[in-house]
Design a protein around this motif. Structure first.
Motif, mmCIF file in Angstrom:
data_model
loop_
_atom_site.group_PDB
_atom_site.id
_atom_site.type_symbol
_atom_site.label_atom_id
_atom_site.label_comp_id
_atom_site.label_asym_id
_atom_site.label_seq_id
_atom_site.Cartn_x
_atom_site.Cartn_y
_atom_site.Cartn_z
ATOM 1 N N ASN A 104 61.289 -6.947 -48.044
ATOM 2 C CA ASN A 104 60.252 -6.463 -48.438
ATOM 3 C C ASN A 104 60.311 -5.384 -49.331
ATOM 4 O O ASN A 104 59.489 -4.289 -49.355
ATOM 5 C CB ASN A 104 58.965 -6.504 -47.817
ATOM 6 N N PRO A 105 61.267 -5.332 -50.500
ATOM 7 C CA PRO A 105 61.590 -4.123 -50.987
ATOM 8 C C PRO A 105 60.672 -3.655 -51.998
ATOM 9 O O PRO A 105 60.350 -2.596 -52.446
ATOM 10 C CB PRO A 105 62.950 -4.621 -51.940
ATOM 11 N N ASP A 106 59.487 -4.457 -52.457
ATOM 12 C CA ASP A 106 58.426 -4.194 -53.283
ATOM 13 C C ASP A 106 57.171 -3.617 -52.229
ATOM 14 O O ASP A 106 56.339 -3.628 -53.334
ATOM 15 C CB ASP A 106 58.141 -5.621 -54.182
ATOM 16 N N TYR A 107 57.311 -3.457 -51.292
ATOM 17 C CA TYR A 107 56.171 -3.064 -50.457
ATOM 18 C C TYR A 107 56.293 -1.401 -50.075
ATOM 19 O O TYR A 107 57.658 -0.965 -49.930
ATOM 20 C CB TYR A 107 56.072 -3.675 -49.005
ATOM 21 N N THR A 108 55.064 -0.749 -50.431
ATOM 22 C CA THR A 108 55.085 0.517 -49.916
ATOM 23 C C THR A 108 55.172 1.018 -48.386
ATOM 24 O O THR A 108 54.247 0.014 -48.003
ATOM 25 C CB THR A 108 54.131 1.410 -50.702
ATOM 26 N N ILE A 109 55.794 1.589 -47.674
ATOM 27 C CA ILE A 109 55.672 1.788 -46.059
ATOM 28 C C ILE A 109 54.683 2.843 -45.823
ATOM 29 O O ILE A 109 55.268 4.093 -46.006
ATOM 30 C CB ILE A 109 57.140 1.829 -45.488
ATOM 31 N N VAL A 110 53.711 2.401 -45.096
ATOM 32 C CA VAL A 110 52.718 3.336 -44.933
ATOM 33 C C VAL A 110 52.860 3.709 -43.294
ATOM 34 O O VAL A 110 52.658 2.641 -42.356
ATOM 35 C CB VAL A 110 51.283 2.962 -45.318
ATOM 36 N N ALA A 111 53.177 4.893 -42.723
ATOM 37 C CA ALA A 111 53.172 4.849 -41.645
ATOM 38 C C ALA A 111 52.044 5.972 -40.803
ATOM 39 O O ALA A 111 52.025 6.814 -41.381
ATOM 40 C CB ALA A 111 54.592 5.760 -41.197
ATOM 41 N N TYR A 112 51.451 5.376 -39.880
ATOM 42 C CA TYR A 112 50.426 6.148 -39.090
ATOM 43 C C TYR A 112 51.307 7.391 -38.678
ATOM 44 O O TYR A 112 52.585 7.214 -38.209
ATOM 45 C CB TYR A 112 49.999 5.196 -37.774
ATOM 46 N N ILE A 113 50.500 8.418 -38.291
ATOM 47 C CA ILE A 113 51.383 9.689 -37.915
ATOM 48 C C ILE A 113 51.700 9.459 -36.442
ATOM 49 O O ILE A 113 52.642 10.106 -36.094
ATOM 50 C CB ILE A 113 50.269 10.933 -37.916
ATOM 51 N N ASN A 114 51.098 8.636 -35.588
ATOM 52 C CA ASN A 114 51.741 8.161 -34.278
ATOM 53 C C ASN A 114 53.095 7.261 -34.205
ATOM 54 O O ASN A 114 53.022 6.307 -33.966
ATOM 55 C CB ASN A 114 50.662 7.305 -33.438
ATOM 56 N N THR A 115 54.198 7.841 -35.212
ATOM 57 C CA THR A 115 55.429 7.276 -35.162
ATOM 58 C C THR A 115 56.416 8.382 -34.860
ATOM 59 O O THR A 115 55.975 9.439 -35.108
ATOM 60 C CB THR A 115 55.702 6.797 -36.349
ATOM 61 N N THR A 116 57.766 8.168 -34.355
ATOM 62 C CA THR A 116 58.789 9.137 -34.015
ATOM 63 C C THR A 116 59.179 9.771 -35.575
ATOM 64 O O THR A 116 58.741 9.194 -36.486
ATOM 65 C CB THR A 116 59.765 8.518 -33.356
ATOM 66 N N ALA A 117 59.800 10.955 -35.179
ATOM 67 C CA ALA A 117 60.562 11.506 -36.270
ATOM 68 C C ALA A 117 61.470 10.544 -36.906
ATOM 69 O O ALA A 117 61.427 10.525 -38.240
ATOM 70 C CB ALA A 117 60.983 12.834 -35.989
ATOM 71 N N ALA A 118 62.255 9.785 -36.204
ATOM 72 C CA ALA A 118 63.187 8.930 -36.950
ATOM 73 C C ALA A 118 62.565 7.748 -37.882
ATOM 74 O O ALA A 118 63.174 7.539 -38.718
ATOM 75 C CB ALA A 118 64.105 8.348 -35.480
ATOM 76 N N LEU A 119 61.590 7.216 -37.358
ATOM 77 C CA LEU A 119 60.793 6.135 -38.140
ATOM 78 C C LEU A 119 60.346 6.739 -39.246
ATOM 79 O O LEU A 119 60.545 6.161 -40.553
ATOM 80 C CB LEU A 119 59.804 5.648 -37.118
ATOM 81 N N LYS A 120 59.902 8.088 -39.242
ATOM 82 C CA LYS A 120 59.000 8.771 -40.552
ATOM 83 C C LYS A 120 60.260 8.709 -41.448
ATOM 84 O O LYS A 120 59.863 8.665 -42.719
ATOM 85 C CB LYS A 120 58.539 10.015 -40.030
ATOM 86 N N THR A 121 61.613 8.699 -41.282
ATOM 87 C CA THR A 121 62.770 9.316 -42.057
ATOM 88 C C THR A 121 62.632 8.099 -43.296
ATOM 89 O O THR A 121 63.079 8.330 -44.156
ATOM 90 C CB THR A 121 63.749 9.383 -41.632
ATOM 91 N N ILE A 122 62.031 6.962 -43.041
ATOM 92 C CA ILE A 122 62.475 5.742 -43.903
ATOM 93 C C ILE A 122 60.828 5.118 -44.310
ATOM 94 O O ILE A 122 60.763 4.065 -44.988
ATOM 95 C CB ILE A 122 63.096 4.625 -43.373
ATOM 96 N N CYS A 123 59.949 6.045 -44.258
ATOM 97 C CA CYS A 123 58.488 5.487 -44.514
ATOM 98 C C CYS A 123 58.281 6.552 -45.979
ATOM 99 O O CYS A 123 58.885 7.542 -46.299
ATOM 100 C CB CYS A 123 57.573 5.739 -43.699
ATOM 101 N N ASP A 124 57.276 5.814 -46.863
ATOM 102 C CA ASP A 124 57.127 6.541 -47.964
ATOM 103 C C ASP A 124 55.853 7.430 -47.757
ATOM 104 O O ASP A 124 55.657 8.257 -48.652
ATOM 105 C CB ASP A 124 56.348 5.288 -49.201
ATOM 106 N N VAL A 125 54.769 7.038 -47.201
ATOM 107 C CA VAL A 125 53.763 8.064 -46.950
ATOM 108 C C VAL A 125 53.368 7.988 -45.602
ATOM 109 O O VAL A 125 53.272 6.882 -44.663
ATOM 110 C CB VAL A 125 52.690 7.862 -47.938
ATOM 111 N N CYS A 126 52.849 8.971 -44.836
ATOM 112 C CA CYS A 126 52.192 9.069 -43.547
ATOM 113 C C CYS A 126 50.755 9.067 -43.740
ATOM 114 O O CYS A 126 50.282 9.521 -44.627
ATOM 115 C CB CYS A 126 52.383 10.375 -42.826
#
Length: 305
Positions: A104-126
């Protein structure tokens, strides 16, 4: 020693060893009473960044301590209870989301702050539970992959119907366990009470609420409201906090199952032994992880400010 004596020793050790103690709102009163700051995960991270002390002790769960380290990499950050994890934060890993992102390359990845540091590294915004709607509404892309909490994501989708929000099967097992049947029973038992719930609850529960908001939002709403009775649909410690803060009002937990065992893993003695004996876990993140994870947090600060 009595609880008070232990608290007094902690306060003395804190000064001697240059520690700032952060306590999430779900912690016990014995811990919040000796904390420098109490609040939700993001608010604590900001407080840590501004703290003068070199050492930070997080009384919460691992992802919170990681967020503190990301925002304050020059400080020594400790988690008082090594066993305090977060099932929601650990549900999805970096590789899983990387594969979904490729499809899904056309999707912006929004991460809830309740995620690991590793997962946040590939997200677009928290985002936080209080800022999610505001931040997603400002994103130019209408296609959103919201992780990990599908209930918070569904709440955002309801507020922003023009957005196309893709959800995965994840979330807080404590909040998600609350049912519409329990809501009906609580309202029948307390017909004059307002229902205040966290958006991590199921849509059927949130839809029945008089107010849906973050932990800090629920606390503020209940304290400022002229209503006298409230059913509290989040971790039971919040109902206890409100009972102490507003003795002239009545607060009822929505469900007796609303107990976060990971938050309760931290004890006053954990804090004591961490400060006195060096126990606890130091949070260590490599420079690349900190730099990459911070990008989505910095964007959150920009859009949510």
């Amino acid at each position: 020693m009595t609880i008070r004596e232990i608290q007094e020793e902690i306060l003395q050790l804190k000064k001697e060893r240059d520690f700032c103690i952060l306590a999430h709102s779900y912690q016990s009163a014995a811990i919040t009473e000796i904390a420098d700051f109490t609040g939700d995960s993001y608010a604590l991270s900001v407080k840590a960044k501004d703290a003068k002390q070199q050492n930070i002790l997080m009384c919460g769960v691992r992802f919170m301590a990681e967020t503190v380290k990301i925002l304050s990499p020059e400080k020594n950050v400790y988690l008082s209870s090594p066993d305090a994890g977060c099932p929601m934060a650990e549900q999805m890993d970096r590789e899983m989301i990387r594969r979904i992102k490729q499809k899904n390359p056309d999707y912006t990845i929004v991460a809830y702050i309740n995620t690991t540091a590793a997962l946040k590294t590939i997200c677009d915004v928290c985002v936080t539970s209080s800022s999610a709607v505001k931040i997603v509404s400002q994103l130019s892309n209408d296609k959103i992959l919201f992780i990990p909490d599908c209930n918070l994501g569904a709440y955002v989708q309801k507020q922003l119907p023009d957005k196309k929000i893709k959800l995965l099967d994840g979330g807080c097992p404590v909040h998600a366990a609350v049912t519409a049947k329990q809501v009906k029973a609580a309202k029948a038992a307390h017909p004059d009470a307002l229902l205040l719930v966290h958006p991590e609850c199921r849509p059927a529960v949130s839809d029945a609420a008089d107010y849906v908001g973050s932990t800090s939002g629920i606390l503020q709403y209940a304290m400022q409201s002229e209503a006298r009775e409230f059913i509290i649909g989040t971790e039971m410690s919040i109902a206890e906090t409100l009972k102490n803060a507003c003795p002239d009002k009545r607060f009822y937990p929505l469900s007796k199952t609303l107990i976060c065992q990971d938050m309760k893993a931290t004890t006053l003695m954990d804090v004591y032994h961490c400060l006195r004996d060096g126990e606890g876990t130091e949070i260590e993140l490599d420079r690349a992880t900190i730099a990459q994870a911070r990008l989505c947090i910095d964007r959150m600060i920009t859009l949510g400010g």
